[in-house]
Design a protein around this motif. Structure first.
Motif, PDB file in Angstrom:
ATOM      1  N   UNK A 128       0.854  -1.195   0.000  1.00  0.00           N
ATOM      2  CA  UNK A 128       0.000   0.000   0.000  1.00  0.00           C
ATOM      3  C   UNK A 128       0.887   1.240   0.000  1.00  0.00           C
ATOM      4  N   UNK A 129       0.994   1.960  -1.122  1.00  0.00           N
ATOM      5  CA  UNK A 129       1.748   3.216  -1.131  1.00  0.00           C
ATOM      6  C   UNK A 129       0.928   4.314  -0.469  1.00  0.00           C
ATOM      7  N   UNK A 130       1.507   5.023   0.466  1.00  0.00           N
ATOM      8  CA  UNK A 130       0.727   6.033   1.190  1.00  0.00           C
ATOM      9  C   UNK A 130       0.360   7.220   0.316  1.00  0.00           C
ATOM     10  N   UNK A 131       1.175   7.513  -0.670  1.00  0.00           N
ATOM     11  CA  UNK A 131       0.834   8.546  -1.651  1.00  0.00           C
ATOM     12  C   UNK A 131       0.923   7.931  -3.047  1.00  0.00           C
ATOM     13  N   UNK A 132       0.139   8.488  -3.951  1.00  0.00           N
ATOM     14  CA  UNK A 132       0.120   8.006  -5.334  1.00  0.00           C
ATOM     15  C   UNK A 132      -0.458   9.118  -6.193  1.00  0.00           C
ATOM     16  N   UNK A 133       0.145   9.328  -7.337  1.00  0.00           N
ATOM     17  CA  UNK A 133      -0.261  10.460  -8.177  1.00  0.00           C
ATOM     18  C   UNK A 133      -1.745  10.429  -8.517  1.00  0.00           C
ATOM     19  N   UNK A 134      -2.328   9.240  -8.639  1.00  0.00           N
ATOM     20  CA  UNK A 134      -3.731   9.136  -9.039  1.00  0.00           C
ATOM     21  C   UNK A 134      -4.711   9.062  -7.868  1.00  0.00           C
ATOM     22  N   UNK A 135      -4.189   8.868  -6.648  1.00  0.00           N
ATOM     23  CA  UNK A 135      -5.093   8.608  -5.536  1.00  0.00           C
ATOM     24  C   UNK A 135      -4.907   9.520  -4.322  1.00  0.00           C
ATOM     25  N   UNK A 136      -3.684   9.916  -4.046  1.00  0.00           N
ATOM     26  CA  UNK A 136      -3.446  10.654  -2.798  1.00  0.00           C
ATOM     27  C   UNK A 136      -2.226  11.549  -2.916  1.00  0.00           C
ATOM     28  N   UNK A 137      -2.412  12.818  -2.615  1.00  0.00           N
ATOM     29  CA  UNK A 137      -1.295  13.773  -2.624  1.00  0.00           C
ATOM     30  C   UNK A 137      -0.882  14.176  -1.219  1.00  0.00           C
ATOM     31  N   UNK A 138      -1.504  13.549  -0.202  1.00  0.00           N
ATOM     32  CA  UNK A 138      -1.130  13.871   1.178  1.00  0.00           C
ATOM     33  C   UNK A 138      -1.372  12.667   2.068  1.00  0.00           C
ATOM     34  N   UNK A 139      -0.584  12.585   3.132  1.00  0.00           N
ATOM     35  CA  UNK A 139      -0.768  11.534   4.132  1.00  0.00           C
ATOM     36  C   UNK A 139      -0.635  12.159   5.510  1.00  0.00           C
ATOM     37  N   UNK A 140      -1.467  11.741   6.434  1.00  0.00           N
ATOM     38  CA  UNK A 140      -1.470  12.281   7.785  1.00  0.00           C
ATOM     39  C   UNK A 140      -1.255  11.141   8.774  1.00  0.00           C
ATOM     40  N   UNK A 141      -0.225  11.283   9.612  1.00  0.00           N
ATOM     41  CA  UNK A 141       0.062  10.302  10.648  1.00  0.00           C
ATOM     42  C   UNK A 141      -0.588  10.779  11.948  1.00  0.00           C
ATOM     43  N   UNK A 142      -1.427   9.943  12.525  1.00  0.00           N
ATOM     44  CA  UNK A 142      -2.177  10.369  13.704  1.00  0.00           C
ATOM     45  C   UNK A 142      -2.222   9.260  14.746  1.00  0.00           C
ATOM     46  N   UNK A 143      -2.519   9.647  15.968  1.00  0.00           N
ATOM     47  CA  UNK A 143      -2.741   8.703  17.058  1.00  0.00           C
ATOM     48  C   UNK A 143      -4.210   8.322  17.098  1.00  0.00           C
ATOM     49  N   UNK A 144      -4.472   7.042  17.298  1.00  0.00           N
ATOM     50  CA  UNK A 144      -5.854   6.586  17.379  1.00  0.00           C
ATOM     51  C   UNK A 144      -6.394   6.539  18.789  1.00  0.00           C
ATOM     52  N   UNK A 145      -5.670   7.101  19.725  1.00  0.00           N
ATOM     53  CA  UNK A 145      -6.069   7.019  21.127  1.00  0.00           C
ATOM     54  C   UNK A 145      -7.165   8.020  21.473  1.00  0.00           C
ATOM     55  N   UNK A 146      -7.063   9.230  20.929  1.00  0.00           N
ATOM     56  CA  UNK A 146      -8.016  10.276  21.317  1.00  0.00           C
ATOM     57  C   UNK A 146      -9.408   9.997  20.765  1.00  0.00           C
ATOM     58  N   UNK A 147     -10.405  10.357  21.546  1.00  0.00           N
ATOM     59  CA  UNK A 147     -11.794  10.228  21.117  1.00  0.00           C
ATOM     60  C   UNK A 147     -12.441  11.590  20.887  1.00  0.00           C
ATOM     61  N   UNK A 148     -11.621  12.636  20.865  1.00  0.00           N
ATOM     62  CA  UNK A 148     -12.130  13.991  20.681  1.00  0.00           C
ATOM     63  C   UNK A 148     -12.835  14.114  19.318  1.00  0.00           C
ATOM     64  N   UNK A 149     -14.058  14.575  19.326  1.00  0.00           N
ATOM     65  CA  UNK A 149     -14.866  14.609  18.111  1.00  0.00           C
ATOM     66  C   UNK A 149     -14.310  15.581  17.076  1.00  0.00           C
TER      67      UNK A 149
END
Length: 254
Positions: A128-149
């Protein structure tokens, strides 16, 4: 005065550690190592090096962070070369920044040795490439711990690819919040368990179906959300290679 090396051990495949990280291990007097490092890396330590486990799993810490901080200062103050060996990269959800601050405050010399993060390596090993010219020009790394809406509202609307650490426990909540805030329920998603290791297992689905398909997948696992996940059908390689190594070539062909 000794010195502390904050070293990223990489995502699990022992060959993915950097040359500089390996050299730090080879000259260490003591190594404080985490739960997710490949234990085979410790075989590169000098004879007589002290190996101290300080891994953390949910609700169970071998050493508290304050104890780790104290011991890093103590050993370095005794003139020892200290390696703090962390899974992935020490500055990506690894508390390396906190430890570097503490060392500076206590006048302890240190170096940061970056590592390959599971956030980029696990998807790569799953095809799975995190970016791809045809599908995604950005990637965001985040923590899944927070439940803040509001946190998930922002991510649902702005990120092409989401790469989520420590999110398996909250997977139903994460998927629900992303859908509630406008992400299509058909958005592809992948769970990659023990990425880059012989235990790697990948499960794919959509935001709507993945909770039912996840089965027994648990931490450590990376979550990747976005259209790039569909490319796995074409370019997955590691798990296929592992199968070919498990069975003779003629068996695979036959």
């Amino acid at each position: 005065m000794g010195k502390v090396y904050l070293v990223g051990a990489g995502p699990g495949d022992p060959e993915l550690i950097t040359v500089k990280g390996l050299k730090a291990i080879q000259q260490a007097d003591c190594i404080f190592y985490d739960r997710l490092i490949n234990p085979s890396l410790l075989a590169n330590a000098p004879d007589g090096a002290e190996l101290i486990y300080c891994g953390k799993s949910p609700n169970q810490h071998a050493l508290t962070q304050s104890e780790i901080n104290r011991l890093l200062c103590q050993f370095a103050g005794e003139g020892k070369v200290v390696v703090r060996l962390k899974g992935g990269d020490p500055f990506i959800f690894g508390r390396g920044g906190e430890e570097a601050e503490m060392l500076r405050e206590n006048g302890i010399p240190f170096e940061i040795v970056p590592g390959i993060s599971a956030g980029s390596a696990a998807p790569a090993y799953a095809g799975i490439p995190l970016t791809h010219r045809d599908y995604s020009s950005s990637v965001t790394f985040v923590s899944g711990v927070t439940k803040d809406d509001d946190y998930w509202k922002t991510l649902a609307q702005r990120a092409d690819t989401l790469c989520i650490y420590m999110g398996v426990k909250n997977l139903p909540d994460i998927c629900g919040k992303l859908i509630d805030h406008g992400r299509s329920f058909n958005t592809p998603i992948a769970l990659i368990h023990w990425g880059t290791t012989e235990k790697q297992q990948t499960v794919t689905g959509t935001l709507w179906t993945i909770t039912d398909k996840a089965g027994a997948i648990e931490n450590p696992a990376m979550i990747v959300i976005g259209e790039v996940v569909t490319l796995r059908d074409k370019i997955q390689w590691f798990e296929e290679m592992s199968m070919q190594q498990q069975f003779p070539l003629e068996t695979v062909i036959g």
